[in-house]
Design an enzyme around this catalytic site. Structure first.
Site, mmCIF file in Angstrom:
data_model
loop_
_atom_site.group_PDB
_atom_site.id
_atom_site.type_symbol
_atom_site.label_atom_id
_atom_site.label_comp_id
_atom_site.label_asym_id
_atom_site.label_seq_id
_atom_site.Cartn_x
_atom_site.Cartn_y
_atom_site.Cartn_z
ATOM 1 N N HIS A 1 -3.635 -5.465 0.788
ATOM 2 C CA HIS A 1 -3.096 -5.808 2.109
ATOM 3 C C HIS A 1 -3.088 -7.322 2.337
ATOM 4 O O HIS A 1 -3.964 -7.866 3.021
ATOM 5 C CB HIS A 1 -3.917 -5.115 3.198
ATOM 6 N N GLU B 1 -1.071 -8.883 4.306
ATOM 7 C CA GLU B 1 -0.699 -9.175 5.700
ATOM 8 C C GLU B 1 -1.906 -9.439 6.583
ATOM 9 O O GLU B 1 -1.789 -10.106 7.618
ATOM 10 C CB GLU B 1 0.148 -8.029 6.276
ATOM 11 N N CYS C 1 0.817 -1.213 0.000
ATOM 12 C CA CYS C 1 0.000 0.000 0.000
ATOM 13 C C CYS C 1 0.856 1.269 0.000
ATOM 14 O O CYS C 1 1.378 1.652 -1.035
ATOM 15 C CB CYS C 1 -1.003 -0.041 1.144
#
Length: 264
Positions: free
Chosen positions: A230, A232, A121
């Protein structure tokens, strides 16, 4: 002075995670979200260390000699438009000048030194700017673009990271190999996006509206991957997200072996 030990499965590669400059109880602080720490520690199987947002250019040589990878995190803040030649579009844009000053000068030196990089990001946008690219500060205002923002803030935070649009992966690219496909779905929580791609960056994926969603650094021999979504936050339920952090961890272990190898 004793020789360094040979790398083994007991020695985890060292990965630094970029931080934001924030305020905690009236004190300046440096913060990174747990999702990145968890993904690096549990999926990449590395030792996660938080990199403070302090002037980074002079730290490049020390870091290059000491680490096996770097993760550039997402953030509520944006890369300052002045960094890519534009005026501030509105006063409400959240900036982090300390992070800009810390990260942007650091990246070319670490990549040149062979350090694996995974950027998410804001980190994706930082690499683009560091390589001479530009950003569109408000993608949702552009004709023909999807609204890539996070949506309703009243939803539980976990729902912000649900998949929200298709992703077209470049055939033969790194991401297509990790996904085993040229089509998948990802989440989307960004206001800014790429306007002009930086020189030497290779597109890995696009959104259905054509917006660049992932790239790698074309002339880097090591793992370099930047993604606008994202992963993660999805390592618990997405094989694709896990594959990204596993591949990054493998690259960091290779770097560790090279870094700790005894001199001939």
């Amino acid at each position: 002075m004793k020789n360094l030990p040979h790398p083994s499965t007991s020695l985890r590669p060292v990965v630094v995670i970029s931080s934001d400059r924030v305020e905690r109880h009236g004190h300046p602080a440096h913060a990174a979200l747990h999702g990145y720490v968890h993904a690096v520690g549990e999926v990449s199987r590395a030792l996660p260390l938080v990199l403070p947002a302090v002037a980074g250019g002079q730290l490049a040589a020390t870091l290059a000699a000491s680490i096996d990878g770097i993760v550039l995190t997402g953030s509520p803040s944006n890369v300052a438009p002045a960094r890519y030649g534009l005026p501030l579009p509105h006063r409400e844009m959240l900036l982090d000048h300390d992070r800009d000053a810390a990260i942007l000068p650091l990246l070319p030196a670490l990549v040149s030194a062979g350090v694996p990089v995974l950027a998410v990001c804001r980190g994706f946008q930082e690499i683009n700017v560091a390589w001479g690219g530009t950003l569109e500060p408000a993608v949702h205002e552009q004709i023909g673009r999807l609204d890539h923002r996070e949506g309703d803030h009243d939803r539980p935070i976990e729902r912000w990271y649900d998949d929200s649009h298709d992703l077209h992966l470049v055939e033969g690219g790194l991401l297509a190999r990790l996904a085993g496909s040229t089509r998948t779905r990802v989440n989307s929580l960004h206001h800014q996006g790429i306007d002009r791609l930086g020189a030497g960056l290779r597109v890995e994926a696009r959104a259905p509206d054509g917006l660049v969603e992932a790239f790698s650094i074309a002339d880097a021999a090591q793992f370099t991957l930047a993604v606008q979504w994202h992963p993660e936050m999805r390592t618990g339920d997405s094989a694709f997200a896990r594959a990204i952090f596993e591949a990054f961890g493998d690259a960091c272990r290779l770097r560790q072996q090279q870094r700790l190898a005894p001199s001939p």
